[in-house]
Design a protein around this motif. Structure first.
Motif, PDB file in Angstrom:
ATOM      1  N   LEU A   1     -16.907  20.413 -35.148  1.00 23.37           N
ATOM      2  CA  LEU A   1     -16.091  20.803 -36.295  1.00 23.37           C
ATOM      3  C   LEU A   1     -14.946  21.735 -35.914  1.00 23.37           C
ATOM      4  CD1 LEU A   1     -19.004  21.476 -38.825  1.00 23.37           C
ATOM      5  CD2 LEU A   1     -17.630  19.401 -38.586  1.00 23.37           C
ATOM      6  N   VAL A   2     -14.990  22.280 -34.702  1.00 28.08           N
ATOM      7  CA  VAL A   2     -13.898  23.134 -34.235  1.00 28.08           C
ATOM      8  C   VAL A   2     -12.708  22.247 -33.891  1.00 28.08           C
ATOM      9  CG1 VAL A   2     -13.156  24.737 -32.424  1.00 28.08           C
ATOM     10  CG2 VAL A   2     -15.489  24.883 -33.356  1.00 28.08           C
ATOM     11  N   PRO A   3     -11.536  22.507 -34.452  1.00 31.63           N
ATOM     12  CA  PRO A   3     -10.366  21.668 -34.176  1.00 31.63           C
ATOM     13  C   PRO A   3     -10.123  21.509 -32.673  1.00 31.63           C
ATOM     14  CG  PRO A   3      -9.879  23.216 -35.937  1.00 31.63           C
ATOM     15  CD  PRO A   3     -11.228  23.600 -35.396  1.00 31.63           C
ATOM     16  N   GLY A   4      -9.899  20.299 -32.246  1.00 30.47           N
ATOM     17  CA  GLY A   4      -9.591  20.030 -30.847  1.00 30.47           C
ATOM     18  C   GLY A   4     -10.767  19.570 -30.012  1.00 30.47           C
ATOM     19  N   VAL A   5     -11.997  19.835 -30.441  1.00 29.46           N
ATOM     20  CA  VAL A   5     -13.154  19.468 -29.626  1.00 29.46           C
ATOM     21  C   VAL A   5     -13.333  17.955 -29.583  1.00 29.46           C
ATOM     22  CG1 VAL A   5     -15.674  19.574 -29.473  1.00 29.46           C
ATOM     23  CG2 VAL A   5     -14.369  21.661 -29.874  1.00 29.46           C
ATOM     24  N   VAL A   6     -13.318  17.294 -30.725  1.00 27.48           N
ATOM     25  CA  VAL A   6     -13.444  15.835 -30.738  1.00 27.48           C
ATOM     26  C   VAL A   6     -12.271  15.180 -30.008  1.00 27.48           C
ATOM     27  CG1 VAL A   6     -13.438  13.789 -32.223  1.00 27.48           C
ATOM     28  CG2 VAL A   6     -14.880  15.751 -32.805  1.00 27.48           C
ATOM     29  N   ASP A   7     -11.076  15.729 -30.164  1.00 28.99           N
ATOM     30  CA  ASP A   7      -9.914  15.194 -29.447  1.00 28.99           C
ATOM     31  C   ASP A   7     -10.098  15.324 -27.942  1.00 28.99           C
ATOM     32  OD1 ASP A   7      -8.613  14.490 -31.779  1.00 28.99           O
ATOM     33  OD2 ASP A   7      -7.514  16.385 -31.921  1.00 28.99           O
ATOM     34  N   ALA A   8     -10.721  16.426 -27.488  1.00 29.62           N
ATOM     35  CA  ALA A   8     -10.975  16.611 -26.057  1.00 29.62           C
ATOM     36  C   ALA A   8     -11.987  15.590 -25.558  1.00 29.62           C
ATOM     37  CB  ALA A   8     -11.472  18.034 -25.797  1.00 29.62           C
ATOM     38  N   ILE A   9     -12.999  15.286 -26.365  1.00 28.36           N
ATOM     39  CA  ILE A   9     -13.969  14.249 -25.994  1.00 28.36           C
ATOM     40  C   ILE A   9     -13.262  12.906 -25.871  1.00 28.36           C
ATOM     41  CG2 ILE A   9     -16.016  12.976 -26.761  1.00 28.36           C
ATOM     42  CD1 ILE A   9     -16.972  15.562 -28.119  1.00 28.36           C
ATOM     43  N   ARG A  10     -12.383  12.629 -26.816  1.00 27.66           N
ATOM     44  CA  ARG A  10     -11.640  11.360 -26.801  1.00 27.66           C
ATOM     45  C   ARG A  10     -10.730  11.274 -25.573  1.00 27.66           C
ATOM     46  NH1 ARG A  10      -9.844  11.851 -31.431  1.00 27.66           N
ATOM     47  NH2 ARG A  10     -11.363  10.556 -32.551  1.00 27.66           N
ATOM     48  N   ALA A  11     -10.173  12.394 -25.158  1.00 26.64           N
ATOM     49  CA  ALA A  11      -9.256  12.406 -24.019  1.00 26.64           C
ATOM     50  C   ALA A  11      -9.974  12.391 -22.681  1.00 26.64           C
ATOM     51  CB  ALA A  11      -8.347  13.637 -24.104  1.00 26.64           C
ATOM     52  N   SER A  12     -11.268  12.690 -22.672  1.00 25.52           N
ATOM     53  CA  SER A  12     -12.013  12.754 -21.421  1.00 25.52           C
ATOM     54  C   SER A  12     -12.175  11.380 -20.796  1.00 25.52           C
ATOM     55  CB  SER A  12     -13.397  13.361 -21.681  1.00 25.52           C
ATOM     56  OG  SER A  12     -14.209  13.257 -20.532  1.00 25.52           O
ATOM     57  N   LYS A  13     -12.194  11.356 -19.467  1.00 28.42           N
ATOM     58  CA  LYS A  13     -12.448  10.105 -18.752  1.00 28.42           C
ATOM     59  C   LYS A  13     -13.937   9.832 -18.639  1.00 28.42           C
ATOM     60  CE  LYS A  13     -12.085  12.575 -14.317  1.00 28.42           C
ATOM     61  NZ  LYS A  13     -13.526  12.649 -14.016  1.00 28.42           N
TER      62      LYS A  13
END
Length: 377
Positions: free
Chosen positions: A227-239
């Motif tokens: 729920l912290v902004p940016g965490v899900v986006d970081a998961i999506r960006a991870s290889k």
């Protein structure tokens, strides 16, 4: 008060000797190979994954939720206005190079005669004040325990968990939500200002080859990080690949009666749609179309009598006050239709039936790594 009358020191449940069996296991990382893992969660579940991954030779970090407001952490948060230390402390202890080191052992001591505080919580809170920041307090404790990885709060902001139950009630506070009388449906974070992610946590996620969610409390330890902004986006960006370790049992009201399928769908409802690559579930029998749903009790009923009451928690399992997380063949098919590859195997510790068996978990993680290597994104 005499020495004989002094209350005994106690450890958190995460201090289990079951992990000693992993110390003699060989690394699964081949020479020259550098694999990074990050565990996202909190509570007593995240340290289980941390210690397992470290035994495999992976560089392991943790991202920890900051919504905890119960027990020792809740007292310190309310009365000293500090960053919640409890889940961070558990993860640092799990990363300690030597579990038998006196300082590591003392770090985990809980004082029943002092409002049930742990030494680690007090150290982190005091160091936050003395050093001027919570990240510096964490870094100092990591050095003291010679930690083999880093623990990052998902945010440094003061956040409060707000939950909606499946019968439409609203609950405020993590400690209250986890003991809800009915399962939760949705959770959110509230704060006085905009919630800002802790940048090193996002970096650790983006750079990971394997992202492990759990095991642990779904709505109050794992999802609050998402729920912290940016965490899900970081998961999506991870290889890296993302693995969800489903809980074995409902020990709190927040997931009371939810199936394994409902667990992973709750993750998807909180931003993880299309991002869960693998899901690890427990079963003691092969899942076939005509098989009944299986879960924790299948393993418990086969436990030796002398193992059946090793703790109050185990007594609760046998008396039915703790429910298994059920999984069926048809649910597995439905989960896999949404993307995740389901890995179903016997994962329960026969002596502590609400805990994952460390060796079984290590074998499962090793299998996931093999799958990751064969199907790089």
């Amino acid at each position: 008060m005499s020495t004989m009358e002094m209350p005994a020191f106690s450890h958190d449940p995460s201090a289990t000797a079951a992990f000693a069996a992993l110390e003699s296991e060989r690394s699964v990382v081949v020479p020259g190979e550098r694999l990074r893992a990050v565990v996202i969660g909190g509570g007593t579940g995240a340290p289980v994954s941390i210690r397992t991954l470290l035994s495999m030779g992976l560089e392991t970090n943790a991202v920890v939720a900051m919504a905890d407001d119960g027990g020792s952490t809740g007292i310190l948060r309310e009365e000293a206005d500090v960053t919640p230390p409890g889940d961070v402390r558990k993860c640092i202890a799990a990363m300690a190079s030597d579990a038998s080191d006196p300082l590591t052992r003392a770090f985990k001591y809980r004082f029943s005669f002092a409002r049930n505080h742990t030494l680690g919580n007090l150290m982190l809170s005091a160091l936050e004040d003395a050093a001027g920041s919570f990240p510096e307090a964490v870094a100092i404790c990591e050095r003291l325990l010679n930690a083999r990885g880093h623990v990052y709060p998902s945010t440094l902001d003061r956040v409060t968990l707000v939950a909606r139950t499946r019968d439409g009630r609203y609950i405020e506070g993590q400690a209250v939500a986890c003991h809800s009388r009915t399962a939760l449906d949705q959770v959110a974070l509230s704060a006085a200002d905009r919630i800002v992610p802790y940048a090193p946590a996002l970096t650790a996620i983006r750079e990971a080859d394997l992202i492990v969610l759990g095991p642990g409390s779904l709505f109050t330890s794992i999802i609050p990080n998402l729920l912290v902004p940016g965490v899900v986006d970081a998961i999506r960006a991870s290889k890296g690949a993302t693995l969800f370790v489903c809980s074995l049992a409902d020990m709190q009201g927040e997931t009371w009666g939810l199936t394994a399928r409902e667990h992973v769908e709750a993750l998807m409802d909180h931003g993880m749609q299309g991002l869960v690559d693998y899901m690890l579930v427990h079963t003691v029998v092969p899942l076939r179309p005509d098989s009944p749903a299986t879960g924790l009790f299948s393993a418990v009923t086969g436990a030796e009598p002398e193992h059946a009451s090793t703790s109050g928690m185990d007594d609760a399992v046998l008396s039915g006050r703790i429910r298994p997380v059920r999984v069926s063949y048809h649910d597995v098919q439905a989960i896999q239709a949404q993307g995740p590859v389901v890995i179903a195997r016997n994962l329960v510790d026969p002596i502590r039936p609400t805990w994952h068996d460390p060796k079984a978990l290590r074998d499962a993680f090793s299998g996931v790594l093999k799958l990751c290597r064969s199907r790089r994104r």
